[in-house]
Design a protein around this motif. Structure first.
Motif, PDB file in Angstrom:
ATOM      1  N   GLY A 298       5.921  -0.885  18.370  1.00  0.00           N
ATOM      2  CA  GLY A 298       4.770  -1.765  18.218  1.00  0.00           C
ATOM      3  C   GLY A 298       3.520  -1.011  17.823  1.00  0.00           C
TER       4      GLY A 298
ATOM      5  N   TYR B 116       2.258 -11.579  17.343  1.00  0.00           N
ATOM      6  CA  TYR B 116       2.775 -12.508  16.328  1.00  0.00           C
ATOM      7  C   TYR B 116       2.634 -13.952  16.796  1.00  0.00           C
ATOM      8  CZ  TYR B 116       6.164 -14.915  13.361  1.00  0.00           C
ATOM      9  OH  TYR B 116       6.773 -15.797  12.515  1.00  0.00           O
TER      10      TYR B 116
ATOM     11  N   ASP C  34       1.321  -6.692  13.465  1.00  0.00           N
ATOM     12  CA  ASP C  34       2.252  -7.824  13.504  1.00  0.00           C
ATOM     13  C   ASP C  34       1.600  -9.134  13.089  1.00  0.00           C
ATOM     14  OD1 ASP C  34       4.102  -6.027  14.445  1.00  0.00           O
ATOM     15  OD2 ASP C  34       3.782  -6.526  16.551  1.00  0.00           O
ATOM     16  N   THR C  35       0.276  -9.201  13.078  1.00  0.00           N
ATOM     17  CA  THR C  35      -0.422 -10.447  12.759  1.00  0.00           C
ATOM     18  C   THR C  35      -0.637 -10.640  11.268  1.00  0.00           C
ATOM     19  OG1 THR C  35      -2.600  -9.405  12.958  1.00  0.00           O
ATOM     20  CG2 THR C  35      -1.634 -10.303  14.962  1.00  0.00           C
TER      21      THR C  35
ATOM     22  N   PRO D 269       7.045 -10.650  21.203  1.00  0.00           N
ATOM     23  CA  PRO D 269       6.068 -10.390  20.127  1.00  0.00           C
ATOM     24  C   PRO D 269       4.773 -11.167  20.367  1.00  0.00           C
ATOM     25  CG  PRO D 269       7.727 -11.927  19.355  1.00  0.00           C
ATOM     26  CD  PRO D 269       8.153 -11.518  20.742  1.00  0.00           C
TER      27      PRO D 269
ATOM     28  N   SER E  59      -3.059  -6.130  15.972  1.00  0.00           N
ATOM     29  CA  SER E  59      -1.954  -5.224  15.627  1.00  0.00           C
ATOM     30  C   SER E  59      -1.490  -5.587  14.229  1.00  0.00           C
ATOM     31  CB  SER E  59      -0.796  -5.326  16.630  1.00  0.00           C
ATOM     32  OG  SER E  59      -0.036  -6.494  16.406  1.00  0.00           O
TER      33      SER E  59
ATOM     34  N   SER F 216       6.208  -1.372  13.463  1.00  0.00           N
ATOM     35  CA  SER F 216       5.258  -2.428  13.124  1.00  0.00           C
ATOM     36  C   SER F 216       4.436  -2.052  11.897  1.00  0.00           C
ATOM     37  CB  SER F 216       4.337  -2.683  14.322  1.00  0.00           C
ATOM     38  OG  SER F 216       3.325  -3.615  13.997  1.00  0.00           O
TER      39      SER F 216
END
Length: 514
Positions: A99, A423, A452-453, A420, A450, A504
């Motif tokens: 991550g 996310y 992930d977005t 997650p 992060s 990530s």
């Protein structure tokens, strides 16, 4: 009872004793592991201290356990609890390379700083892992291991042969003198360069300044210096693990026990207060917005207030329940009444927690998810489990709360690391905006939460203007596409170095090239 330790002789015989202790084993093996320890310290300094808790920390933790396994053999992990903690530590270390959320990285780093010392000193302590006082004992053993066998590193480094003890001491003095000379010169030259412009110009003309900085002030020299500084302490800890001097079993002491009547009076007052509070809360929960607004309080203001306070109150209630059950004398009607009041308090706390969760849900339905709100949900679930355990202890006083709570807390933390969160937060915020349920979406918050977005933010119009922070406490307008491009540049830069690499960042960068 443990045998009393014999008084150590004077300094000279101690050195001889240490030599004989090492001489009884293979000096070649000790020197090999001394080299491996130095290599590990180089990895620790280079991969973690220089680049933070990313993939470098993952490699460092895995290398540490590989070194321990080679040093101690597989027998160190023969207990089930030791294998479970090994798996948990390796998983937490792996999350650093998976991550890119810095909140999780910081919390996982703190968790590893607690769990790894507990794990490596498990064979030295006398208290079981579920004892609340175990942590203090393990850290005491950790410091004893780090500082108690520093001689082992130097004893293994001194070459064998026909050299006398005097020459061995001279060799050590020469090594320490050279290290001190390098350190002093490395410190004094930049000071003199900054103190005198003529001296600095002379070095520049001779091209010594640049070469000196490259050779002596470069990262390689600094990392080697710190690795050499850490090596004796790490080797001392490894030696302590290989030659354990176990503590005496902790003597069972009669705990402090007081009359339960005092706790009964306190619990009765607290339970009565919570009953009145819950009556008001239930009226607001089931009365709806009309009832709340009739009291002069807006429904939105009532919904978004109090859930963090309620979570804190449940922590206090759990502490009060455990303290009452552990410190009271188990006799008479006061004890029976105390158990009933503790059960009532645990039940009221569960209702308070449910009320806080309901208000949080109302708030999320109005404003959407955020990282802090998701973590609050997770905290509520964990507190509910702990309150149920507290309720069971009220019914079964011999139930060991910590023996159950510690594994559940660790398992809960491992589970939330698998979710997650970033996310889900970005998806919720973007979905609400696209459906018209929310007039705005916080681009800066989501973009820097992060990597992930980023996939969810790409669903928005890239030409929209957002405020971007430029690092000088000023904000300027930029487009969403430019903001996302900036984040992908950061992801690409992190993926170029294995010490900062993360899955990530790799997925966010994709085939991006700046």
């Amino acid at each position: 009872m443990c045998e009393e330790k014999k008084a150590l002789p004077t300094e000279g015989p101690v050195k001889c004793t240490q030599k004989r202790e090492l001489a009884g084993e293979s000096m070649g093996r000790y020197r090999m592991f001394l080299g491996l320890t130095l290599a590990f310290c180089l990895l620790l300094v280079d991969g973690f201290l220089w680049h933070g808790p990313c993939a470098g920390l993952t490699a460092t933790v895995f290398a540490w356990y590989a070194l321990v396994l080679a040093w101690m053999g597989p027998g160190i992990f023969e207990k089930g609890s030791s294998r479970a903690l090994l798996a948990a530590n390796l998983f937490l270390a792996a999350t650093m390379a998976l991550g890119s959320n810095w909140y999780f990285r910081a919390w996982n780093l703190l968790a590893l700083m607690v769990l790894i010392p507990v794990h490596v000193t498990a064979g030295l302590g006398s208290r079981p892992w579920w004892d609340p006082w175990m942590l203090g004992e393990r850290y005491k053993l950790l410091f004893q291991g780090l500082f108690g066998n520093l001689w082992a590193c130097f004893a293994a480094a001194v070459p064998e042969g026909r050299k006398t003890e005097k020459r061995d001491g001279r060799t050590l003095a020469v090594v320490l003198g050279l290290c001190g000379a390098v350190a002093l010169v490395s410190f004094l030259i930049p000071v003199l360069v900054s103190a005198d412009a003529l001296f600095a110009a002379s070095l520049e003309r001779l091209n010594w300044n640049f070469q000196f900085r490259m050779l002596h002030f470069g990262d390689l020299f600094q990392r080697l210096f710190w690795a050499l500084a850490f090596t004796p302490f790490v080797f001392s800890l490894l030696y302590a693990m290989a030659h354990p001097k176990r503590l005496c079993p902790a003597e069972e002491k009669k705990g402090l026990r007081v009359d339960a009547l005092g706790f009964v009076l306190a619990l009765a007052a607290v339970d009565g207060l919570y009953l009145a509070f819950l009556a008001v809360q239930s009226a607001g929960l089931f009365g709806g917005p009309e009832y709340v607004e009739s009291l002069g309080v807006s429904y939105a203001e009532w919904a978004r207030s109090g859930f963090f306070q309620m979570v804190g109150v449940t922590v206090l209630n759990l502490s009060l329940t455990l303290a009452s059950l552990c410190l009271s004398r188990r006799e008479g009607r006061a004890w029976r009444g105390l158990r009933q009041l503790c059960g009532l308090l645990a039940g009221e706390s569960l209702i308070l927690l449910a009320s806080a969760a309901w208000k949080m849900t109302l708030y999320v339905s109005a404003y959407g998810l955020s990282f802090k709100r998701c973590m609050t949900y997770w905290g509520m679930i964990m507190m509910a489990l702990f309150l149920l355990a507290g309720l069971w202890k009220a019914l079964r006083p011999d139930f060991r709360f910590c023996k159950w709570a510690f594994p559940v807390a660790l398992a809960g933390w491992l589970v939330i690391n698998c979710v997650p969160v970033d996310y889900l937060v970005a998806k919720n915020q973007v979905d609400r905006y696209l459906k018209g349920e929310s007039p705005t979406v916080s681009i800066n918050y989501l973009a820097w939460l992060s990597f992930d977005t980023l996939s969810q933010l790409e669903r928005l119009d890239g030409s929209r203007l957002v405020s971007d922070y430029d690092g000088n406490w000023d904000y300027h307008k930029t487009t969403l596409s430019e903001e996302l491009n900036s984040r992908r540049v950061s992801a690409w830069a992190q993926c170029r170095d294995w010490r900062t690499w993360s899955l990530s960042a790799c997925l966010a960068a994709g085939g991006f090239q700046p």
